[in-house]
Design an enzyme around this catalytic site. Structure first.
Site, mmCIF file in Angstrom:
data_model
loop_
_atom_site.group_PDB
_atom_site.id
_atom_site.type_symbol
_atom_site.label_atom_id
_atom_site.label_comp_id
_atom_site.label_asym_id
_atom_site.label_seq_id
_atom_site.Cartn_x
_atom_site.Cartn_y
_atom_site.Cartn_z
ATOM 1 N N HIS A 285 -36.917 -24.725 -13.084
ATOM 2 C CA HIS A 285 -36.267 -23.380 -12.355
ATOM 3 C C HIS A 285 -37.505 -22.328 -12.411
ATOM 4 O O HIS A 285 -38.285 -22.406 -13.534
ATOM 5 C CB HIS A 285 -35.215 -22.803 -12.843
ATOM 6 C CG HIS A 285 -35.211 -22.983 -14.277
ATOM 7 N ND1 HIS A 285 -34.696 -23.810 -15.205
ATOM 8 C CD2 HIS A 285 -35.473 -21.745 -15.121
ATOM 9 C CE1 HIS A 285 -34.830 -23.523 -16.364
ATOM 10 N NE2 HIS A 285 -35.131 -22.333 -16.489
ATOM 11 N N HIS B 150 -38.537 -18.292 -12.753
ATOM 12 C CA HIS B 150 -37.644 -16.949 -12.781
ATOM 13 C C HIS B 150 -38.759 -16.088 -12.030
ATOM 14 O O HIS B 150 -39.789 -15.972 -12.093
ATOM 15 C CB HIS B 150 -38.015 -16.645 -14.423
ATOM 16 C CG HIS B 150 -37.235 -17.441 -15.286
ATOM 17 N ND1 HIS B 150 -36.047 -17.259 -15.976
ATOM 18 C CD2 HIS B 150 -37.532 -18.832 -15.774
ATOM 19 C CE1 HIS B 150 -35.774 -18.109 -16.753
ATOM 20 N NE2 HIS B 150 -36.665 -18.822 -16.689
HETATM 21 P P1 5GP Z 1 -35.272 -21.360 -19.250
HETATM 22 O O1 5GP Z 1 -35.541 -21.002 -20.918
HETATM 23 O O2 5GP Z 1 -34.680 -22.840 -19.261
HETATM 24 O O3 5GP Z 1 -36.494 -21.214 -18.652
HETATM 25 O O4 5GP Z 1 -34.047 -20.386 -18.980
HETATM 26 C C1 5GP Z 1 -32.921 -20.759 -18.638
HETATM 27 C C2 5GP Z 1 -32.269 -19.519 -17.911
HETATM 28 O O5 5GP Z 1 -30.858 -19.837 -17.532
HETATM 29 C C3 5GP Z 1 -32.180 -18.368 -19.026
HETATM 30 O O6 5GP Z 1 -32.962 -17.296 -18.496
HETATM 31 C C4 5GP Z 1 -30.574 -18.253 -19.172
HETATM 32 O O7 5GP Z 1 -30.292 -16.924 -19.164
HETATM 33 C C5 5GP Z 1 -30.138 -18.583 -17.712
HETATM 34 N N1 5GP Z 1 -28.800 -19.504 -17.747
HETATM 35 C C6 5GP Z 1 -28.358 -20.107 -18.845
HETATM 36 N N2 5GP Z 1 -27.230 -20.598 -18.420
HETATM 37 C C7 5GP Z 1 -26.968 -19.904 -17.130
HETATM 38 C C8 5GP Z 1 -25.673 -20.065 -16.395
HETATM 39 O O8 5GP Z 1 -24.858 -20.887 -16.580
HETATM 40 N N3 5GP Z 1 -25.704 -19.535 -15.066
HETATM 41 C C9 5GP Z 1 -26.889 -18.684 -14.909
HETATM 42 N N4 5GP Z 1 -26.922 -18.239 -13.630
HETATM 43 N N5 5GP Z 1 -27.991 -18.777 -15.444
HETATM 44 C C10 5GP Z 1 -27.922 -19.290 -16.619
#
Ligand code: 5GP
Length: 141
Positions: A103, A105
């Site tokens: 993903h 951001h």
């Molecule tokens: P990572 O650290 O993997 O780049 O970020 C994962 C992101 O997903 C985090 O910013 C967190 O807030 C978001 N996130 C975690 N669980 C969920 C969810 O169930 N739904 C959504 N929309 N975002 C999520």
């Protein structure tokens, strides 16, 4: 790197098994609001192909994903009256990745406004719904 897990939360969102505040979708990608935003309008863009992180996706699929990011980011900035945007992307638990479906951001930035910490504070659902409404309209225009 661990094998792709079809039960990760973003795979479930892609399959429609759990809800999200969707703001955009095309044949290659889905974009929805981060539920723990670092700033208002924090959006996640994910590919529809199964990919754990940046090392796990074909170049063409990554190109399609980044094309979507390039289109959406300035529209998100403008729709929310932000001054700019930041792109973040984590690879591996040690680097801060917590969801193991690739993903990107998109984080709108406003001059002088500090970022909230990464993935710590759940946003109010009404606030997310209102932001999603604004962005869905802007991204479909
Ligand atoms: P990572 O650290 O993997 O780049 O970020 C994962 C992101 O997903 C985090 O910013 C967190 O807030 C978001 N996130 C975690 N669980 C969920 C969810 O169930 N739904 C959504 N929309 N975002 C999520």
């Amino acid at each position: 790197m661990a094998a792709y897990d079809d039960e990760n939360i973003f795979a479930k969102i892609l399959r429609g098994e759990i809800p999200c505040f969707k703001v955009y979708e095309d044949e290659h990608s889905l974009a929805f609001l981060d539920i723990m935003p670092r700033a208002t309008g924090h959006t996640l863009v994910i590919p529809k192909v199964r990919a754990t992180d940046l090392t796990d996706i074909a170049t063409d699929d990554l190109g399609a994903l980044m094309g979507t990011v390039q289109t959406l980011a300035p529209k998100i900035r403008d729709a929310l009256g932000a001054d700019g945007f930041m792109i973040q992307q984590f690879n591996g638990a040690g680097a801060g990745q917590t969801v193991f479906h690739l993903h990107i951001h998109i984080i709108p930035r406003r001059a002088g406004e500090s970022l909230k910490p990464h993935g710590t504070r759940m946003e109010d659902k009404d606030v997310l719904a209102k932001t999603a409404e604004t962005l869905t309209a802007a991204l479909s225009a």
